[in-house]
Design a protein around this motif. Sequence first.
Motif, PDB file in Angstrom:
ATOM      1  N   THR A 214       7.900 -32.404 -40.014  1.00  0.00           N
ATOM      2  CA  THR A 214       9.030 -31.578 -40.436  1.00  0.00           C
ATOM      3  C   THR A 214       8.815 -30.163 -39.918  1.00  0.00           C
ATOM      4  O   THR A 214       7.711 -29.775 -39.543  1.00  0.00           O
ATOM      5  N   SER A 215       9.880 -29.370 -39.915  1.00  0.00           N
ATOM      6  CA  SER A 215       9.789 -27.995 -39.452  1.00  0.00           C
ATOM      7  C   SER A 215      10.841 -27.174 -40.177  1.00  0.00           C
ATOM      8  O   SER A 215      11.699 -27.715 -40.891  1.00  0.00           O
ATOM      9  N   ARG A 216      10.780 -25.875 -39.979  1.00  0.00           N
ATOM     10  CA  ARG A 216      11.788 -25.006 -40.580  1.00  0.00           C
ATOM     11  C   ARG A 216      13.193 -25.382 -40.081  1.00  0.00           C
ATOM     12  O   ARG A 216      14.173 -25.325 -40.817  1.00  0.00           O
TER      13      ARG A 216
ATOM     14  N   PRO B 128      13.956 -29.651 -41.721  1.00  0.00           N
ATOM     15  CA  PRO B 128      13.243 -30.009 -42.951  1.00  0.00           C
ATOM     16  C   PRO B 128      13.741 -31.342 -43.503  1.00  0.00           C
ATOM     17  O   PRO B 128      14.780 -31.864 -43.084  1.00  0.00           O
TER      18      PRO B 128
ATOM     19  N   ARG C 158       1.840 -29.412 -46.829  1.00  0.00           N
ATOM     20  CA  ARG C 158       2.932 -28.450 -46.926  1.00  0.00           C
ATOM     21  C   ARG C 158       4.071 -28.837 -45.995  1.00  0.00           C
ATOM     22  O   ARG C 158       4.358 -28.151 -45.011  1.00  0.00           O
TER      23      ARG C 158
ATOM     24  N   TRP D 219       7.895 -29.209 -44.636  1.00  0.00           N
ATOM     25  CA  TRP D 219       9.129 -28.440 -44.803  1.00  0.00           C
ATOM     26  C   TRP D 219      10.132 -29.322 -45.520  1.00  0.00           C
ATOM     27  O   TRP D 219      10.615 -30.315 -44.980  1.00  0.00           O
ATOM     28  N   THR D 220      10.439 -28.989 -46.754  1.00  0.00           N
ATOM     29  CA  THR D 220      11.393 -29.764 -47.545  1.00  0.00           C
ATOM     30  C   THR D 220      12.311 -28.817 -48.299  1.00  0.00           C
ATOM     31  O   THR D 220      11.958 -27.655 -48.543  1.00  0.00           O
ATOM     32  N   GLU D 221      13.488 -29.343 -48.671  1.00  0.00           N
ATOM     33  CA  GLU D 221      14.353 -28.577 -49.548  1.00  0.00           C
ATOM     34  C   GLU D 221      13.753 -28.521 -50.942  1.00  0.00           C
ATOM     35  O   GLU D 221      12.931 -29.367 -51.321  1.00  0.00           O
TER      36      GLU D 221
ATOM     37  N   GLY E  65       2.818 -17.945 -48.281  1.00  0.00           N
ATOM     38  CA  GLY E  65       3.058 -19.322 -47.872  1.00  0.00           C
ATOM     39  C   GLY E  65       1.829 -20.196 -47.820  1.00  0.00           C
ATOM     40  O   GLY E  65       1.945 -21.403 -47.661  1.00  0.00           O
TER      41      GLY E  65
END
Length: 710
Positions: free
Chosen positions: A189-191, A194, A221, A223-225, A369
């Motif tokens: 995932t990424s910014r 996500p 970690r 990237w998720t909502e 972060g």
Amino acid sequence: MTTPGPADHTDSKAEPGKPAEPADQDGPDQSSEEKGTQREEAPPQRAWDTLRDITRHAPASARFTGRNSGVVAGEINGNVTKTEYHYYGSSGPTRTSGEVPADELDRLALTFVTEDTPFEELVERLRKERVLVLTGVPFTGRRTAALMLLRRAGATPVHAIDRETTPGTLLEQIQKGEAPGHVLCDLVTSREEPLRETHLLSLHDHLLKHDGHLVITTGLRPWTEEDVRTWSWTAPKTEVLLRSHLERAVGEPTAHRLLELSETRTFLTRAHQPREVVAYVHQLRRFVQGEIQEDALGEKTAELLDEQVREWFEADEDTLHLREKAFLIALAAFDAGPYALTAELSDLLFQELQATADSGRPKAVPVFGTHIGNRLRTARAHPYPDREMTEWGPVEQLKAKFLDSRTAFVLLREVWTGHPSARPALVAWLGKLIVDGRPFVRTRAAATVGALAFTDLPSAMALVIEPWAVSRNARQRVGAVSALTLAHRVGAPNILRITDSWTASDDTKRSWVGIRVQGLLGAERPREALAALRVQARKQYDPDKPGPLENEIAESVELLLLSEESEDVLSEVLRTLDDHRSVFQISVAGFLRACGHMAEETPDLPLVLLTYRQARLDGTPAAHGIPRLWRSALGDPAFTTEALDVLRGWILASDRDDATSWALADLLPKLADDTTARQRIEHLLRTVRGDDGGPRPAAADDLLTALHRA
């Protein structure tokens, strides 16, 4: 030797907690003669204070025991560099896509351990929600756990989805497969892409309609909502895993015997990954079959550690970010130090590494972060509260250290020798740390260089130690002293040879460093160390003015006289006391300096007086040697005033401590060997006043009585 105490004089220019100003550093852009004369050079830290910092702040592998040992470095360096094995065990390389064979699921089920894990709760969650996102540190068995969750939920056969699948195309991939179970390991995932709640809702609807289940695994970690629920997976404890695998492999009675082996008990003190447990079980089976001896088991754990460290630095940015690699290096340097300090300084290294990777890219460090728990789990380290000694006394700190005490050395060796492109950044970083205002930081920087010198002495000397040694910056020169000292303590070769060569050098700065190291390491060989100091003292001698290094030589004599080998040092000092005026001067000056230090546990008991008292009780030569040096100091016009001032301090201390009073009462008559000496001591006892000009101490009368009675 007694540890230097908190009350000792500290570096007069060091501002604790504050890094040195950039103007104090030497670098490629500061080589001009003009810059060298623009500022007054700060005085160097005293040799005793350097010893104090090393004693307090050196890593456990470099703590002084009277001789260099290099226990950790020796064990690791001898056993690991020759092998490059890959043990995957039950956490093998993930397939790109396709059905997972049923026999693989059955095989994994035979050795899968659910004890001490949230497995049962996760099974119920999977059955209810159909989609489960499992996060965790790499190589903790996430893939195996995902497959076993699907098997327990009855979702077999299992279709493995290509890890390159993005969150937005995940539903499309599931629709292509006909199996009821689906697994996607290490979802990226990424910014920009996500994992969103809408993705999971559409997946849930499809899986519910087709009676399917999906388990996704990611790193710590992803990237998720905010509304995306994830579940953390941690492997069972090492002991639980090992016992379970052993009982299946060799039976319960033999497993119990193997668990009691010394090497196995040591293995259990460290947190290991499931694949490492599998590899160790394989070695234990070979041991049972007589193929290897027990000491080979210890070599295996070293190989596994080496493999883990290599994987950290071979990992791409998606797997382990450059910032986290910088943190690993900083943790190796500051192992068992304050976490906040380690994190702070790791970001300085991150900036240097960024510049190496892309010199045109502006340096930038994310402010927030990074979660302490996540990064320490990735580093296979743990936080713990502890007391830290500071310039202001002990304070409570949250510290962090590797679960395996050998990791720090292995990691530094891997970075220095396995990734030479990181050297410029590492050298620049260490150059900043060695001029930091905090003694802990400076000492650990020197210890790091010592470890690098053990691994590759020529490179460490050329890139770090020699530039520091010839620097105009006093802290860098002291850093070279500490680095050589700590390199020797961990077993680096040829350090004593370098020390002797530099001590005799005509280059004043190199000689300064060599002389300092003689004081810190000379207790291992008092005769050779003092001989080297005497040779340089003769070269420095000028009857009209002090030599430029005379003070440094006296400070080294001071350290030697206060070392654990003080009896041998004292004997050697007395043997050559009257050889030459230069030798007499450094011997007496060093002795008087030594007389000014108090025992840490008894602040009013001078260390030299403590040695004298013990010598009197044991009948050793120091009982005669110490009075002789005192008489030499009191009787020489160049030292009489200083000697009387030191003696005044002893008299004041005797007023506060009975042991000091007893020893001094026994010593003073031995110093009054003629009328002049007796009159000087009597006058001192009659006129002495307190430190603040207060009343004459009561102990002075008792000491006068002892003097007259003798």
